[in-house]
Every structure is written in C-alpha cells, then in structure tokens.
Design an enzyme around this catalytic site. Structure first.
Site, PDB file in Angstrom:
ATOM      1  N   ASP A   1       0.826  -1.213   0.000  1.00  0.00           N
ATOM      2  CA  ASP A   1       0.000   0.000   0.000  1.00  0.00           C
ATOM      3  C   ASP A   1       0.861   1.264   0.000  1.00  0.00           C
ATOM      4  O   ASP A   1       1.973   1.263   0.526  1.00  0.00           O
ATOM      5  CB  ASP A   1      -0.924  -0.023   1.233  1.00  0.00           C
ATOM      6  CG  ASP A   1      -2.089   0.948   1.089  1.00  0.00           C
ATOM      7  OD1 ASP A   1      -2.321   1.462  -0.025  1.00  0.00           O
ATOM      8  OD2 ASP A   1      -2.766   1.198   2.111  1.00  0.00           O
TER       9      ASP A   1
ATOM     10  N   ARG B   1       0.240   7.763  -2.496  1.00  0.00           N
ATOM     11  CA  ARG B   1       0.843   8.784  -1.628  1.00  0.00           C
ATOM     12  C   ARG B   1       2.310   9.007  -1.964  1.00  0.00           C
ATOM     13  O   ARG B   1       2.817  10.117  -1.885  1.00  0.00           O
ATOM     14  CB  ARG B   1       0.670   8.397  -0.155  1.00  0.00           C
ATOM     15  CG  ARG B   1      -0.711   8.763   0.376  1.00  0.00           C
ATOM     16  CD  ARG B   1      -1.030   8.025   1.641  1.00  0.00           C
ATOM     17  NE  ARG B   1      -1.363   6.631   1.361  1.00  0.00           N
ATOM     18  CZ  ARG B   1      -1.443   5.681   2.276  1.00  0.00           C
ATOM     19  NH1 ARG B   1      -1.187   5.975   3.529  1.00  0.00           N
ATOM     20  NH2 ARG B   1      -1.779   4.463   1.934  1.00  0.00           N
TER      21      ARG B   1
ATOM     22  N   SER C   1      -7.405  -5.387  -4.942  1.00  0.00           N
ATOM     23  CA  SER C   1      -8.481  -5.976  -4.146  1.00  0.00           C
ATOM     24  C   SER C   1      -9.796  -5.957  -4.919  1.00  0.00           C
ATOM     25  O   SER C   1      -9.962  -5.201  -5.888  1.00  0.00           O
ATOM     26  CB  SER C   1      -8.652  -5.200  -2.828  1.00  0.00           C
ATOM     27  OG  SER C   1      -9.278  -3.953  -3.075  1.00  0.00           O
TER      28      SER C   1
ATOM     29  N   ASN D   1     -10.931  -2.574  -5.144  1.00  0.00           N
ATOM     30  CA  ASN D   1     -10.182  -1.635  -5.987  1.00  0.00           C
ATOM     31  C   ASN D   1     -10.851  -1.419  -7.352  1.00  0.00           C
ATOM     32  O   ASN D   1     -10.529  -0.466  -8.061  1.00  0.00           O
ATOM     33  CB  ASN D   1      -8.728  -2.105  -6.184  1.00  0.00           C
ATOM     34  CG  ASN D   1      -7.847  -1.935  -4.955  1.00  0.00           C
ATOM     35  OD1 ASN D   1      -6.899  -2.695  -4.763  1.00  0.00           O
ATOM     36  ND2 ASN D   1      -8.150  -0.947  -4.104  1.00  0.00           N
TER      37      ASN D   1
ATOM     38  N   ARG E   1       2.008  -4.778   6.239  1.00  0.00           N
ATOM     39  CA  ARG E   1       1.297  -3.740   5.487  1.00  0.00           C
ATOM     40  C   ARG E   1       2.124  -2.473   5.500  1.00  0.00           C
ATOM     41  O   ARG E   1       2.510  -1.991   6.576  1.00  0.00           O
ATOM     42  CB  ARG E   1      -0.092  -3.448   6.046  1.00  0.00           C
ATOM     43  CG  ARG E   1      -0.817  -2.427   5.149  1.00  0.00           C
ATOM     44  CD  ARG E   1      -2.251  -2.202   5.475  1.00  0.00           C
ATOM     45  NE  ARG E   1      -2.861  -1.361   4.447  1.00  0.00           N
ATOM     46  CZ  ARG E   1      -4.123  -1.414   4.075  1.00  0.00           C
ATOM     47  NH1 ARG E   1      -4.935  -2.258   4.637  1.00  0.00           N
ATOM     48  NH2 ARG E   1      -4.585  -0.609   3.138  1.00  0.00           N
TER      49      ARG E   1
ATOM     50  N   SER F   1      -8.106  -4.649   5.268  1.00  0.00           N
ATOM     51  CA  SER F   1      -8.703  -4.338   3.958  1.00  0.00           C
ATOM     52  C   SER F   1      -9.123  -5.579   3.166  1.00  0.00           C
ATOM     53  O   SER F   1      -8.839  -5.693   1.975  1.00  0.00           O
ATOM     54  CB  SER F   1      -7.756  -3.455   3.126  1.00  0.00           C
ATOM     55  OG  SER F   1      -7.531  -2.232   3.769  1.00  0.00           O
TER      56      SER F   1
END
Ligand code: IPE
Ligand code: IPE
Ligand code: MG
Length: 261
Positions: free
Chosen positions: A29, A33, A74, A77, A197, A205
């Site tokens: 993940d 960002r 996922s 997603n 993670r 998640s």
C-alpha cells in the site's frame, strides 16, 4: 530495469534462516501517496511499486522463504476511477510479460488467488501462461492476489459447500476447518505467518480473513515504492522476535518459527 541487491549488503540485519516464516503476505500500500509526495501522477507510484515487487521477490527467494503472497488488487479496488484501474491492469500485464523469464530462472512458481473472471482477457491470458510455465518450479511460491477479497472468497467456498449439501453429497457434520480451508483460493498454501502492510495504514482491507487467524501483523510507515530489501529484512527480524502462543500459555522461548507443531 532496477537491479536488486544481494542480502549480503545488509549484514547488520540478522535474520535466522532456520526460523523463517513459511509464508509472508504483503499488503502493498501507499503507491498513490508516494507519487503525491514526489509531485508525480499516481500511476508513477504504481510503476515504482513494480520495482519493489521485484526487489522483495528476489530477497525472499535469496533468503529461502517458501511462500510469498502479494496483495496487488483488491475486489474493492474495482471501485477506483477507470483510468487508474486500466493503468493497473496495464502494469500487471507488462509485469507478467517481462518478468516471466526471470521467475523461471529463479525457480519461482506463480499462483493466482482472486476472481480472475473480472480481469481483462489479455491479463488473464498472460497469467494463465505464467502460471502454467512456472507450475513445476519448486524454489519458492509467489501467490498474486488479484481482484481478491477475503469475504468474497469465503462466500464462494460456503456456496460450494451448500451446493454439495443440497445435492446430498455432503452432510453438515462433515463440514470442518480443513474442508473449508481446502475450498479457499489459498488451498494448498500454508497460512501466512507474517502479514506486512506498508504505508502506515493498520487494517486488513479484506485480505486473508480466514487464513490470518494467527498471523503476526507488521505495520510500517514506509510507502510501498520505498519498501525494498532492507525493509523486508527488518520485518523478518521483527517477526523473529515475536512470541507466538496460539492461545496457549507463553514460556518466553520459541520466538519466531512457523506455527504450532
Ligand atoms: C496500493 O497503493 C496499490 C493498490 C491498492 C492497487 P494505493 O494506490 O492504494 O496508494 P495510496 O494508498 O492511495 O497511497
Ligand atoms: C489494499 O489497499 C489493497 C491492496 C494493497 C491491493 P487499499 O489502498 O485498497 O486499502 P484501503 O482502501 O486503504 O483500505
Ligand atoms: Mg491504498
């Protein structure tokens, strides 16, 4: 193409090869960002994340990890904007096309968990090819979780059990943990011993809900595109300092390791 580092570059990070987890699962993940922090488009974060995948697979292979699973996309997603979904599918396609020789050379077997039917045809086809080509490899298994959701997978398994019961081929009493586990997408893989993670989020998640019953959780602030060999070794070292009790009473010994015997 980014090169990956031999683990001898990190002598300060001591990981005992005799007490490795059998299965490490990673929720990769923070690509978006990472891109934002570097003033780039989100897709550049995903592109960079591909280099982390390569680095971590190579490190896991070098250290002798039996199973590595990577949560790449996922079931939820699919709700992202179509441009982002398309770009991710394009990246999976490119990754599989370019990496298959490298995986073969390293004796790595690829398996896929998730709802393959939802993936674009070209991704499915190359996935099938890579899975078939690497099926005989024994050095390490990499499970790619694509269009995967833990709840969806459980529902699929329960539905199959219900069908068997309705058809009179199975009685309710015959349903037990090994049977349910054998109907999950992860059937045949050991449960994850360690779940990593990245990106500072501390949630599952909808990843391995059933399989993670006794998994050690490791959260790091590092964003996935920055997660490389060093961070992977750090996570393994942290794992080896955990005391796993599986509901029993701890005795302070037997840290790390790979589950109840
Ligand atoms: C992980 O990075 C990749 C996928 C979920 C496909 P994100 O795209 O979730 O990145 P953030 O969480 O927005 O930073
Ligand atoms: C989890 O990341 C899924 C993958 C890494 C493939 P998300 O970015 O989709 O998770 P949430 O939405 O923050 O929980
Ligand atoms: Mg995210």
């Amino acid at each position: 193409m980014a090169s990956t580092l031999p683990l001898s570059e990190f002598p300060e990070l001591s990981v005992d090869p005799a007490r490795l987890p059998r299965h490490v699962a990673i929720i990769m993940d923070g690509n978006g960002r990472w891109a934002q922090r570097h003033g780039l488009a989100r897709r550049e974060g995903h592109r960079r994340g591909k280099d982390s995948v390569r680095a971590v697979i190579d490190a896991a292979r070098e250290i002798g990890l039996p199973v590595l699973s990577l949560f790449a996309f996922s079931a939820e997603n699919w709700n992202r904007p179509p441009e982002e979904v398309n770009w991710l599918m394009e990246l999976f396609h490119r990754y599989l096309m370019t990496e298959s020789r490298r995986l073969m050379k390293r004796g790595i077997r690829i398996v896929v968990v998730g709802d393959k039917a939802r993936l674009p045809g070209r991704v499915c086809r190359v996935l099938d090819e890579v899975v078939a080509a690497t099926a005989g490899n024994r050095a390490m298994t990499v499970a790619l979780a694509l269009s995967y959701g833990g709840r969806q997978d459980l529902v699929r398994a329960v539905r199959r059990i219900a069908e068997e019961v309705a058809a009179g081929r199975l009685s309710a009493e015959q349903v037990d943990e090994p049977m349910l586990a054998s109907l999950l997408a992860t059937s045949g893989l050991p449960d994850p011993d360690l779940l990593i993670r990245t990106s500072g989020e501390q949630r599952i998640s909808n990843f391995f809900l059933y399989e993670a019953a006794y998994t050690e959780l490791y959260f790091t602030e590092t964003l996935w595109p920055d997660f490389r060999e060093r961070e992977f070794l750090q996570a393994l070292a942290a794992y080896q300092n955990r005391e796993r009790r599986f509901g029993a009473i701890g005795n302070g010994v037997g840290r790390g390791g790979d589950g109840p015997r």
